[in-house]
Design a protein around this motif. Sequence first.
Motif, PDB file in Angstrom:
ATOM      1  N   ALA A  58      -8.455   5.929 -11.845  1.00 34.17           N
ATOM      2  CA  ALA A  58      -7.014   5.714 -11.981  1.00 34.17           C
ATOM      3  C   ALA A  58      -6.383   5.404 -10.626  1.00 34.17           C
ATOM      4  N   ILE A  59      -6.801   6.099  -9.579  1.00 35.89           N
ATOM      5  CA  ILE A  59      -6.256   5.844  -8.237  1.00 35.89           C
ATOM      6  C   ILE A  59      -6.645   4.445  -7.767  1.00 35.89           C
ATOM      7  N   ILE A  61      -7.222   1.834  -9.609  1.00 34.22           N
ATOM      8  CA  ILE A  61      -6.416   0.863 -10.363  1.00 34.22           C
ATOM      9  C   ILE A  61      -5.007   0.800  -9.803  1.00 34.22           C
ATOM     10  N   CYS A  62      -4.411   1.957  -9.489  1.00 37.99           N
ATOM     11  CA  CYS A  62      -3.050   1.983  -8.928  1.00 37.99           C
ATOM     12  C   CYS A  62      -2.995   1.300  -7.571  1.00 37.99           C
ATOM     13  N   VAL A  63      -3.986   1.539  -6.727  1.00 38.86           N
ATOM     14  CA  VAL A  63      -4.010   0.895  -5.407  1.00 38.86           C
ATOM     15  C   VAL A  63      -4.118  -0.616  -5.558  1.00 38.86           C
ATOM     16  N   ASN A  64      -4.921  -1.065  -6.483  1.00 37.50           N
ATOM     17  CA  ASN A  64      -5.056  -2.505  -6.712  1.00 37.50           C
ATOM     18  C   ASN A  64      -3.753  -3.114  -7.217  1.00 37.50           C
ATOM     19  N   ILE A  65      -3.068  -2.428  -8.104  1.00 37.38           N
ATOM     20  CA  ILE A  65      -1.797  -2.942  -8.625  1.00 37.38           C
ATOM     21  C   ILE A  65      -0.754  -3.010  -7.520  1.00 37.38           C
ATOM     22  N   VAL A  66      -0.655  -1.958  -6.713  1.00 35.75           N
ATOM     23  CA  VAL A  66       0.324  -1.946  -5.619  1.00 35.75           C
ATOM     24  C   VAL A  66       0.013  -3.042  -4.605  1.00 35.75           C
ATOM     25  N   ASN A  69       0.972  -6.422  -6.036  1.00 38.02           N
ATOM     26  CA  ASN A  69       2.423  -6.642  -6.067  1.00 38.02           C
ATOM     27  C   ASN A  69       2.989  -6.903  -4.676  1.00 38.02           C
TER      28      ASN A  69
END
Length: 93
Positions: A58-59, A61-66, A69
């Motif tokens: 989950a972390i 995935i969040c780092v990749n999304i941030v 963006n």
Amino acid sequence: MNNKDSWIEETLNTDKIVGRVEPSDALMKRLKAIPSHMKESYDLIPKKVVWAVAASIAILICVNIVSYNNYEPNEAVSQNEPTESYFSYLQQL
């Protein structure tokens, strides 16, 4: 009927020739023991490890999304510039 058709008919009718075989008690005991054996191997992985792996994914995935963006492509650099500088030695010829 030709030879191939008779062979097919013989194959389809083998269930009438061959009798049903009853499984042995040892085989049935082994088959019934499979679910309990699978349960034991499933319990070998601690829940803390499973949750840690899930949190790590989950972390990531969040780092990749941030990072996606916040990515701003640098369009000020010409696309041909790297190739021009790489092949600049050809201009001397």
